[in-house]
Scaffold this active site. Sequence first.
Site, PDB file in Angstrom:
ATOM      1  N   HIS A  58     -28.383 -88.636-114.083  1.00 41.44           N
ATOM      2  CA  HIS A  58     -29.840 -88.976-114.279  1.00 41.44           C
ATOM      3  C   HIS A  58     -29.838 -90.532-114.641  1.00 41.44           C
ATOM      4  O   HIS A  58     -30.736 -91.227-115.038  1.00 41.44           O
ATOM      5  CB  HIS A  58     -30.604 -88.401-115.266  1.00 41.44           C
ATOM      6  CG  HIS A  58     -31.048 -87.012-114.976  1.00 41.44           C
ATOM      7  ND1 HIS A  58     -31.363 -85.901-115.878  1.00 41.44           N
ATOM      8  CD2 HIS A  58     -31.045 -86.538-113.862  1.00 41.44           C
ATOM      9  CE1 HIS A  58     -31.614 -84.844-115.139  1.00 41.44           C
ATOM     10  NE2 HIS A  58     -31.391 -85.043-113.988  1.00 41.44           N
ATOM     11  N   GLN A  67     -26.888 -84.998-117.975  1.00 38.72           N
ATOM     12  CA  GLN A  67     -28.179 -85.418-117.778  1.00 38.72           C
ATOM     13  C   GLN A  67     -28.773 -86.514-118.705  1.00 38.72           C
ATOM     14  O   GLN A  67     -29.675 -87.290-118.456  1.00 38.72           O
ATOM     15  CB  GLN A  67     -29.350 -84.294-117.965  1.00 38.72           C
ATOM     16  CG  GLN A  67     -28.878 -83.139-117.156  1.00 38.72           C
ATOM     17  CD  GLN A  67     -29.838 -81.874-117.855  1.00 38.72           C
ATOM     18  OE1 GLN A  67     -30.895 -81.644-117.230  1.00 38.72           O
ATOM     19  NE2 GLN A  67     -29.089 -81.223-118.720  1.00 38.72           N
ATOM     20  N   CYS A 108     -31.300-103.914-109.564  1.00 37.79           N
ATOM     21  CA  CYS A 108     -32.143-104.880-109.047  1.00 37.79           C
ATOM     22  C   CYS A 108     -32.862-104.680-107.607  1.00 37.79           C
ATOM     23  O   CYS A 108     -32.052-104.115-106.795  1.00 37.79           O
ATOM     24  CB  CYS A 108     -31.530-106.354-108.815  1.00 37.79           C
ATOM     25  SG  CYS A 108     -32.486-107.449-107.948  1.00 37.79           S
ATOM     26  N   THR A 136     -28.966 -78.173-123.682  1.00 34.11           N
ATOM     27  CA  THR A 136     -29.867 -78.413-122.492  1.00 34.11           C
ATOM     28  C   THR A 136     -30.852 -77.278-122.333  1.00 34.11           C
ATOM     29  O   THR A 136     -30.491 -76.210-122.651  1.00 34.11           O
ATOM     30  CB  THR A 136     -29.227 -78.726-120.979  1.00 34.11           C
ATOM     31  OG1 THR A 136     -30.389 -79.001-120.003  1.00 34.11           O
ATOM     32  CG2 THR A 136     -28.583 -77.617-120.410  1.00 34.11           C
TER      33      THR A 136
HETATM   34  C1  BV8 Z   1     -35.566 -83.981-107.946  1.00 36.66           C
HETATM   35  C2  BV8 Z   1     -33.702 -89.682-117.084  1.00 36.66           C
HETATM   36  C3  BV8 Z   1     -35.620 -83.723-105.696  1.00 36.66           C
HETATM   37  C4  BV8 Z   1     -34.971 -90.555-117.468  1.00 36.66           C
HETATM   38  C5  BV8 Z   1     -34.915 -87.530-116.528  1.00 36.66           C
HETATM   39  C6  BV8 Z   1     -43.407 -82.143-109.749  1.00 36.66           C
HETATM   40  C7  BV8 Z   1     -43.504 -83.393-109.441  1.00 36.66           C
HETATM   41  C8  BV8 Z   1     -42.271 -83.943-109.342  1.00 36.66           C
HETATM   42  C9  BV8 Z   1     -40.973 -83.357-109.518  1.00 36.66           C
HETATM   43  C10 BV8 Z   1     -40.998 -82.219-109.945  1.00 36.66           C
HETATM   44  C11 BV8 Z   1     -42.354 -81.299-110.074  1.00 36.66           C
HETATM   45  N1  BV8 Z   1     -41.935 -79.860-110.316  1.00 36.66           N
HETATM   46  C12 BV8 Z   1     -40.386 -79.793-110.289  1.00 36.66           C
HETATM   47  C13 BV8 Z   1     -40.007 -81.346-110.121  1.00 36.66           C
HETATM   48  C14 BV8 Z   1     -38.659 -81.403-110.047  1.00 36.66           C
HETATM   49  C15 BV8 Z   1     -38.283 -82.421-111.530  1.00 36.66           C
HETATM   50  C16 BV8 Z   1     -38.453 -81.232-112.409  1.00 36.66           C
HETATM   51  O1  BV8 Z   1     -37.577 -80.467-112.709  1.00 36.66           O
HETATM   52  N2  BV8 Z   1     -39.371 -81.440-113.400  1.00 36.66           N
HETATM   53  C17 BV8 Z   1     -39.592 -80.508-114.462  1.00 36.66           C
HETATM   54  C18 BV8 Z   1     -40.297 -81.090-115.667  1.00 36.66           C
HETATM   55  C19 BV8 Z   1     -40.068 -79.029-113.919  1.00 36.66           C
HETATM   56  N3  BV8 Z   1     -37.062 -82.820-111.115  1.00 36.66           N
HETATM   57  C20 BV8 Z   1     -36.929 -84.231-110.752  1.00 36.66           C
HETATM   58  O2  BV8 Z   1     -37.900 -84.902-110.318  1.00 36.66           O
HETATM   59  C21 BV8 Z   1     -35.425 -84.539-110.347  1.00 36.66           C
HETATM   60  N4  BV8 Z   1     -35.504 -84.915-109.028  1.00 36.66           N
HETATM   61  O3  BV8 Z   1     -35.784 -82.936-108.219  1.00 36.66           O
HETATM   62  O4  BV8 Z   1     -35.284 -84.535-106.856  1.00 36.66           O
HETATM   63  C22 BV8 Z   1     -33.916 -83.151-105.566  1.00 36.66           C
HETATM   64  C23 BV8 Z   1     -33.628 -82.002-105.771  1.00 36.66           C
HETATM   65  C24 BV8 Z   1     -32.194 -81.495-105.600  1.00 36.66           C
HETATM   66  C25 BV8 Z   1     -31.269 -82.160-105.152  1.00 36.66           C
HETATM   67  C26 BV8 Z   1     -31.565 -83.763-104.683  1.00 36.66           C
HETATM   68  C27 BV8 Z   1     -33.044 -84.150-104.683  1.00 36.66           C
HETATM   69  C28 BV8 Z   1     -35.092 -85.750-111.053  1.00 36.66           C
HETATM   70  C29 BV8 Z   1     -35.208 -85.275-112.749  1.00 36.66           C
HETATM   71  C30 BV8 Z   1     -34.434 -86.405-113.554  1.00 36.66           C
HETATM   72  C31 BV8 Z   1     -35.671 -86.852-114.502  1.00 36.66           C
HETATM   73  N5  BV8 Z   1     -35.148 -88.029-115.439  1.00 36.66           N
HETATM   74  N6  BV8 Z   1     -34.206 -88.302-117.548  1.00 36.66           N
HETATM   75  C32 BV8 Z   1     -35.143 -90.597-118.961  1.00 36.66           C
HETATM   76  O5  BV8 Z   1     -34.126 -90.089-119.768  1.00 36.66           O
HETATM   77  O6  BV8 Z   1     -36.082 -91.298-119.517  1.00 36.66           O
HETATM   78  S1  BV8 Z   1     -34.993 -85.758-117.202  1.00 36.66           S
HETATM   79  C33 BV8 Z   1     -34.916 -85.733-118.734  1.00 36.66           C
HETATM   80  O7  BV8 Z   1     -34.970 -84.165-118.976  1.00 36.66           O
HETATM   81  C34 BV8 Z   1     -33.415 -85.948-119.504  1.00 36.66           C
HETATM   82  O8  BV8 Z   1     -32.470 -86.629-118.488  1.00 36.66           O
HETATM   83  C35 BV8 Z   1     -33.111 -84.888-120.035  1.00 36.66           C
HETATM   84  O9  BV8 Z   1     -31.566 -84.843-120.271  1.00 36.66           O
HETATM   85  C36 BV8 Z   1     -33.320 -83.612-118.965  1.00 36.66           C
HETATM   86  C37 BV8 Z   1     -33.320 -82.256-119.331  1.00 36.66           C
HETATM   87  O10 BV8 Z   1     -33.723 -82.328-120.778  1.00 36.66           O
HETATM   88  P1  BV8 Z   1     -32.543 -81.592-121.770  1.00 36.66           P
HETATM   89  O11 BV8 Z   1     -31.431 -82.521-121.729  1.00 36.66           O
HETATM   90  O12 BV8 Z   1     -32.476 -80.404-121.519  1.00 36.66           O
HETATM   91  O13 BV8 Z   1     -33.385 -81.967-123.210  1.00 36.66           O
HETATM   92  P2  BV8 Z   1     -34.300 -81.094-123.856  1.00 36.66           P
HETATM   93  O14 BV8 Z   1     -34.839 -81.788-124.866  1.00 36.66           O
HETATM   94  O15 BV8 Z   1     -35.348 -80.582-122.614  1.00 36.66           O
HETATM   95  O16 BV8 Z   1     -33.638 -80.019-124.452  1.00 36.66           O
HETATM   96  C38 BV8 Z   1     -32.788 -80.102-125.613  1.00 36.66           C
HETATM   97  C39 BV8 Z   1     -31.901 -78.902-125.781  1.00 36.66           C
HETATM   98  O17 BV8 Z   1     -30.945 -79.112-126.726  1.00 36.66           O
HETATM   99  C40 BV8 Z   1     -32.781 -77.423-126.098  1.00 36.66           C
HETATM  100  O18 BV8 Z   1     -32.518 -76.385-125.632  1.00 36.66           O
HETATM  101  C41 BV8 Z   1     -32.214 -77.489-127.628  1.00 36.66           C
HETATM  102  O19 BV8 Z   1     -32.430 -76.112-128.407  1.00 36.66           O
HETATM  103  C42 BV8 Z   1     -30.839 -78.111-127.976  1.00 36.66           C
HETATM  104  N7  BV8 Z   1     -30.409 -78.649-129.065  1.00 36.66           N
HETATM  105  C43 BV8 Z   1     -31.388 -79.545-129.880  1.00 36.66           C
HETATM  106  N8  BV8 Z   1     -30.308 -79.900-130.790  1.00 36.66           N
HETATM  107  C44 BV8 Z   1     -29.189 -79.411-130.518  1.00 36.66           C
HETATM  108  C45 BV8 Z   1     -29.192 -78.622-129.456  1.00 36.66           C
HETATM  109  N9  BV8 Z   1     -28.114 -77.805-129.006  1.00 36.66           N
HETATM  110  C46 BV8 Z   1     -26.922 -77.936-129.616  1.00 36.66           C
HETATM  111  N10 BV8 Z   1     -26.863 -78.735-130.899  1.00 36.66           N
HETATM  112  C47 BV8 Z   1     -28.066 -79.487-131.173  1.00 36.66           C
HETATM  113  N11 BV8 Z   1     -27.870 -80.175-132.399  1.00 36.66           N
END
Ligand code: BV8
Length: 236
Positions: A110, A92, A118, A178
């Site tokens: 992602h 991701q 473009c 994640t």
């Molecule tokens: C989609 C790129 C349809 C940009 C990212 C309402 C309106 C609009 C959309 C939605 C909605 N409700 C739901 C949705 C769907 C939405 C969604 O899921 N929203 C969430 C907020 C509810 N999803 C979408 O819109 C996606 N598109 O659904 O299209 C579709 C569906 C199916 C099939 C085809 C089409 C598009 C989502 C992509 C968004 N873009 N990023 C940018 O980077 O700026 S998302 C962003 O979150 C990043 O990509 C990131 O990777 C991703 C997930 O976050 P995580 O990687 O998990 O990171 P996080 O901080 O959350 O967690 C970190 C973890 O690491 C924790 O667990 C922590 O404990 C752990 N950790 C920390 N340190 C360590 C560690 N683990 C080990 N060692 C360590 N040292």
Amino acid sequence: MTGSLVILTGAGISAESGLGTFRDPDGLWAKFDWQALATPEAFAAQPGRVHEFYNARRGNLAAARPHAAHEALARLERDWLARGGDFLLVTQNVDDLHEQAGSQRLIHMHGELKKMRCLGCHSVMEAPLGLGTDTACPRCSQPGFLRPNVVWFGEIPLEMDVIFQALETCTHFAAIGTSGTVYPAAGFSQVAGQAGARLTEINLAETETSPQFHERVSGPASEAVPRWVERILAQT
Ligand code: BV8
């Protein structure tokens, strides 16, 4: 029998390389509003502000290097393929730390922070550190048509058909660093579980999807991932 392995990584695997996560207390979405910066609507409304946000992250990434977890996954890919197994790493993350560590069977679902697209000629190219609304496309020379090549909320992630095909036939699935809050990635463990795969979660903490996994490996990725890789290679 080595089987087919699908690995999903998130921001947690890059945390120890100095790149922020999103939802940890000091994460990016704690400081910035994703709805004002990571949606197509936000880019249409204030492209300059969105470019600034991604330029700053691209600058941080220029100084970041992979660590032992990225290197362990690249080693796992080499050894797993050498044993005749199938392997796919889906990230991701928009950083390029997996590539820097040598991973090749890799999908950036992602998108990629170091790339730009473009909207005029649809070319995807390396992005400069300072991408702006007046930057002209190197391919079609049109200014004002370039955007970060990342997938925003509400946009369709990349190569979903290849990813689902791999999930539906895998024997092992691991989710590393994640939070399991963003879909469709957060639903991958369910798809792999329905295919009968063994499900492993590697994380510092419990997540929303932890109950779905057969096995949890706790700890920072730089320690937990190499440990898990050694174990899984010894088992097969
Ligand atoms: C989609 C790129 C349809 C940009 C990212 C309402 C309106 C609009 C959309 C939605 C909605 N409700 C739901 C949705 C769907 C939405 C969604 O899921 N929203 C969430 C907020 C509810 N999803 C979408 O819109 C996606 N598109 O659904 O299209 C579709 C569906 C199916 C099939 C085809 C089409 C598009 C989502 C992509 C968004 N873009 N990023 C940018 O980077 O700026 S998302 C962003 O979150 C990043 O990509 C990131 O990777 C991703 C997930 O976050 P995580 O990687 O998990 O990171 P996080 O901080 O959350 O967690 C970190 C973890 O690491 C924790 O667990 C922590 O404990 C752990 N950790 C920390 N340190 C360590 C560690 N683990 C080990 N060692 C360590 N040292």
